[in-house]
Enzyme design. Structure first.
Site, PDB file in Angstrom:
ATOM      1  N   LYS A  99     -52.790  15.475   3.154  1.00 17.71           N
ATOM      2  CA  LYS A  99     -53.108  14.994   1.801  1.00 17.71           C
ATOM      3  C   LYS A  99     -54.149  15.901   1.148  1.00 17.71           C
ATOM      4  CE  LYS A  99     -55.000  11.105  -0.709  1.00 17.71           C
ATOM      5  NZ  LYS A  99     -55.418   9.710  -0.741  1.00 17.71           N
ATOM      6  N   GLY A 130     -53.867   8.039   2.880  1.00 17.09           N
ATOM      7  CA  GLY A 130     -53.276   8.754   4.021  1.00 17.09           C
ATOM      8  C   GLY A 130     -52.466   7.835   4.919  1.00 17.09           C
ATOM      9  N   ARG A 131     -53.031   6.696   5.289  1.00 20.66           N
ATOM     10  CA  ARG A 131     -52.340   5.811   6.229  1.00 20.66           C
ATOM     11  C   ARG A 131     -51.252   4.984   5.555  1.00 20.66           C
ATOM     12  NH1 ARG A 131     -57.558   4.893   5.516  1.00 20.66           N
ATOM     13  NH2 ARG A 131     -58.316   2.952   4.608  1.00 20.66           N
ATOM     14  N   GLU A 166     -58.079  20.098  11.897  1.00 19.16           N
ATOM     15  CA  GLU A 166     -57.046  20.100  12.942  1.00 19.16           C
ATOM     16  C   GLU A 166     -55.735  20.651  12.386  1.00 19.16           C
ATOM     17  OE1 GLU A 166     -58.984  17.511  12.196  1.00 19.16           O
ATOM     18  OE2 GLU A 166     -59.461  16.294  13.957  1.00 19.16           O
ATOM     19  N   HIS A 218     -46.344  -4.909  32.918  1.00 18.05           N
ATOM     20  CA  HIS A 218     -46.793  -4.408  34.224  1.00 18.05           C
ATOM     21  C   HIS A 218     -48.102  -3.636  34.111  1.00 18.05           C
ATOM     22  CE1 HIS A 218     -42.975  -5.683  35.989  1.00 18.05           C
ATOM     23  NE2 HIS A 218     -42.507  -5.385  34.790  1.00 18.05           N
ATOM     24  N   GLU A 242     -58.478   1.564  10.533  1.00 17.93           N
ATOM     25  CA  GLU A 242     -59.103   2.454   9.557  1.00 17.93           C
ATOM     26  C   GLU A 242     -59.252   1.717   8.214  1.00 17.93           C
ATOM     27  OE1 GLU A 242     -57.474   6.395   7.958  1.00 17.93           O
ATOM     28  OE2 GLU A 242     -58.743   7.126   9.550  1.00 17.93           O
ATOM     29  N   LYS A 270     -67.102  14.236  12.001  1.00 14.28           N
ATOM     30  CA  LYS A 270     -66.590  15.525  11.503  1.00 14.28           C
ATOM     31  C   LYS A 270     -67.755  16.451  11.166  1.00 14.28           C
ATOM     32  CE  LYS A 270     -62.568  13.794   8.909  1.00 14.28           C
ATOM     33  NZ  LYS A 270     -61.996  13.707   7.570  1.00 14.28           N
TER      34      LYS A 270
HETATM   35  O1  F6P Z   1     -59.015  10.335   9.872  1.00 20.35           O
HETATM   36  C1  F6P Z   1     -59.368  10.446   8.548  1.00 20.35           C
HETATM   37  C2  F6P Z   1     -58.233  10.862   7.654  1.00 20.35           C
HETATM   38  O2  F6P Z   1     -58.752  11.131   6.409  1.00 20.35           O
HETATM   39  C3  F6P Z   1     -57.107   9.839   7.570  1.00 20.35           C
HETATM   40  O3  F6P Z   1     -57.368   8.816   6.678  1.00 20.35           O
HETATM   41  C4  F6P Z   1     -55.963  10.690   7.188  1.00 20.35           C
HETATM   42  O4  F6P Z   1     -54.754  10.042   7.410  1.00 20.35           O
HETATM   43  C5  F6P Z   1     -56.185  11.879   8.106  1.00 20.35           C
HETATM   44  O5  F6P Z   1     -57.588  12.041   8.126  1.00 20.35           O
HETATM   45  C6  F6P Z   1     -55.505  13.152   7.701  1.00 20.35           C
HETATM   46  O6  F6P Z   1     -55.900  13.583   6.431  1.00 20.35           O
HETATM   47  P1  F6P Z   1     -55.091  14.670   5.635  1.00 20.35           P
HETATM   48  O7  F6P Z   1     -53.715  14.135   5.375  1.00 20.35           O
HETATM   49  O8  F6P Z   1     -55.855  14.883   4.359  1.00 20.35           O
HETATM   50  O9  F6P Z   1     -55.024  15.915   6.464  1.00 20.35           O
END
Ligand code: F6P
Length: 544
Positions: free
Chosen positions: A202, A262-263, A208, A380, A348, A508
């Protein structure tokens, strides 16, 4: 000072606590029918919960005291209910096929949503039918989604859940973790000439995702040259500038917007990997299932409203019984990743301790911890705790009545297990029953005394049961939207902003400080433990 509805619920708790579900079922022959709702091929039986009519009435009173109906309308109509980020929350607009406009700041967002959906349809069909090819003319058979959090968990969960709908020659891979192993394992399996990378972020700033995307880009360029990037990389983002800076042509970008959290984004361009895997028509069915649940949530009276009922029962346990956890257990192998997806959605969204009025919450609990896994596997592992642990864990069971893989008696056995588990949790087994069973099995009195308590079950442990006719894209869309709305309802009642996530920021920030220190930079101020750990890691790595 507690509100009228909260005071009413506290009174109800005093009156009702101690009543068992077994007693409730014995007293009312029609309890199961009374507390079962059927909706679009899904049965929702919530009768195995600790409530009676009076408790339920008090819970609906709580919802009304929080103006839930108008707060639901606020979300659908594009009001800026994400107050800390001053944003509208319109994942529901992404699945709005009504033809009606949805406006934010006076602008109808639907034409843009339709434009991107049309672009996704065109692109996914072109990749699937081979007219959009890789740089060397080969069909793109490997879809690699690079994203994390909402840009990974939703598409991952849905593609796994709908595996039966995948095109035969498509393989989907997901790289989320910054751990180099995630990249290495996927890149080790795919042929660059046949691989399409989808960089899903987003913000397009997530370390990452950008690190993984860079590694994959370098790998591709090394194999096929810089010009190949145009055929092998697309981006899903709200941030065109960052996409261009990264080195992906913005023509290869599928947009979404700030009003999609995002979620809550799998319904947007973030769902491109889903459309590629199962075909655009099935992706649209997923959206339509969610739309059906949206209509239900928006229009059904609270007393008949599935997400609202789920939310209120959850609040009853969380804030009156002080049970701060729950489990989601799909009895369907394809839904194995649903609990992990729901962890982000729920935790979240509602793992918060600041109210909408900017006050710290000190006197009630908000979001519970969620865990789960696929039945019967988890029977289990952690079911021992569900049945005999010192605290109950409310459970959501989900199962399709008909499997995509009806092999021998597998599905009957699966169905028997889920029904038995819900029954066992509620019914329990008294010490006397356990003793009688031991005696019937011929055990002597010493053994009976030794084992009868261990073999007894308190029971009175609550669960919801969701039975789907079948796990279709439509049914899955419905289920996901149902949990989204449950989470929102709880957020309304807890008076929190369910759509921000400030709690992920501190870690972060600190990681960005520690990174150069691990690489030999000057150590910043840390506590003694962190400083020693940095030193230890540096030494081990230097020695290797
Ligand atoms: O973990 C925090 C967060 O901002 C989430 O809300 C989001 O889904 C994720 O990081 C990834 O963010 P992006 O889509 O901006 O890379």
């Amino acid at each position: 000072m507690v509100s009228n509805a909260v005071a009413g619920l506290m009174d109800e708790y005093k009156r009702f606590n101690g009543t068992t579900m077994n007693e409730l079922f014995a007293a009312e022959a029609g309890r199961a029918e009374k507390y079962t709702l059927n909706f679009e091929g899904m049965t929702f039986d919530y009768s195995k919960n600790r409530f009676d009519d009076k408790v339920l009435a008090a819970l609906f009173e709580l919802a009304r005291e929080h103006n839930l109906e108008s707060r639901i309308e606020d979300m659908f109509s594009g009001k800026k209910i994400n107050i800390t980020e001053n944003r509208a929350v319109l994942h529901t607009a992404l699945r709005n096929f009504s033809g009606k406009p949805v406006t934010v700041d006076g602008v109808d967002v639907m034409p843009e949503i339709r434009r991107v959906l049309a672009k996704m349809k065109e692109f996914s069909e072109a990749v699937r039918n081979g007219s959009f090819k890789g740089a060397t003319g080969k069909k793109l058979k490997n879809i690699v989604n690079i994203g994390i959090g909402g840009s990974d968990l939703g598409p991952y969960m849905v593609t796994q859940a709908l595996k039966k709908y995948w095109a035969e020659d498509v393989q989907c891979y997901f790289i989320s973790n910054i751990d180099g192993t995630a990249c290495a394992e996927v890149l080790g399996q795919v042929d660059p000439e046949e691989t399409l990378f989808i960089v899903a972020s987003k913000t397009f700033t997530t370390i990452e995702t950008l690190t993984n995307a860079r590694t994959c880009r370098e790998w591709l360029v090394k194999a096929l040259g810089e010009a190949a990037v145009a055929n092998h990389f697309v981006a899903l983002s709200t941030n065109a500038k960052a996409v261009a800076e990264f080195g992906i042509d913005v023509n290869n970008m599928f947009e979404f917007w700030d009003f999609v959290g995002g979620r809550y984004s799998l319904w947007s361009a973030i769902g491109l990997s889903i459309a590629l895997a199962v075909g655009y028509d099935n992706f649209e069915q997923l959206l339509k299932g969610a739309e059906a649940m949206d209509k239900h949530f928006r229009t059904a009276p609270l007393e008949q409203n599935i997400p609202v009922i789920m939310a209120l029962i959850g609040i009853w346990y969380n804030d009156y019984y002080n049970i701060h956890r729950y489990a989601v257990i799909p009895y369907d192998q394809y839904l194995k990743s649903l609990p992990a997806y729901l962890q982000q959605l729920d935790m979240e969204s509602n793992g918060k301790s600041v109210r909408l009025d900017n006050k710290k919450i000190t006197d009630y609990a908000t979001g519970p911890a969620l865990f789960g896994g696929a039945g019967t596997d988890v029977q289990h592992s952690f079911f021992q705790l569900l049945h005999q642990g010192t605290e109950p864990v409310p459970v959501d069971f989900i199962i399709p009545a008909v499997s995509h893989n009806e092999i021998g008696k597998h599905h009957e056995i699966l169905l028997a297990n889920v029904l038995a588990q819900a029954e066992a949790l509620m019914r329990g087994k008294t010490v006397e029953e356990a003793a009688a069973e031991l005696r019937n099995a011929g055990k002597d009195e010493v053994t009976v005394e030794k084992l009868k308590l261990n073999k007894s079950f308190d029971g009175n442990r609550p669960s919801n049961m969701f039975i789907l006719d079948k796990l279709t894209p439509f049914a899955l869309g419905m289920i996901i939207a149902m949990y989204e709305h449950k989470v929102y309802t709880q957020g309304v009642i807890w008076e929190i902003d369910s759509f921000d996530q400030w709690g992920v920021e501190l870690g972060k920030q600190l990681a960005l400080k520690i990174l150069p220190e691990l690489e030999g930079g000057v150590a910043a101020a840390h506590d003694g433990s962190t400083r020693a750990l940095i030193e230890r890691v540096r030494k081990i790595r230097e020695a290797c």
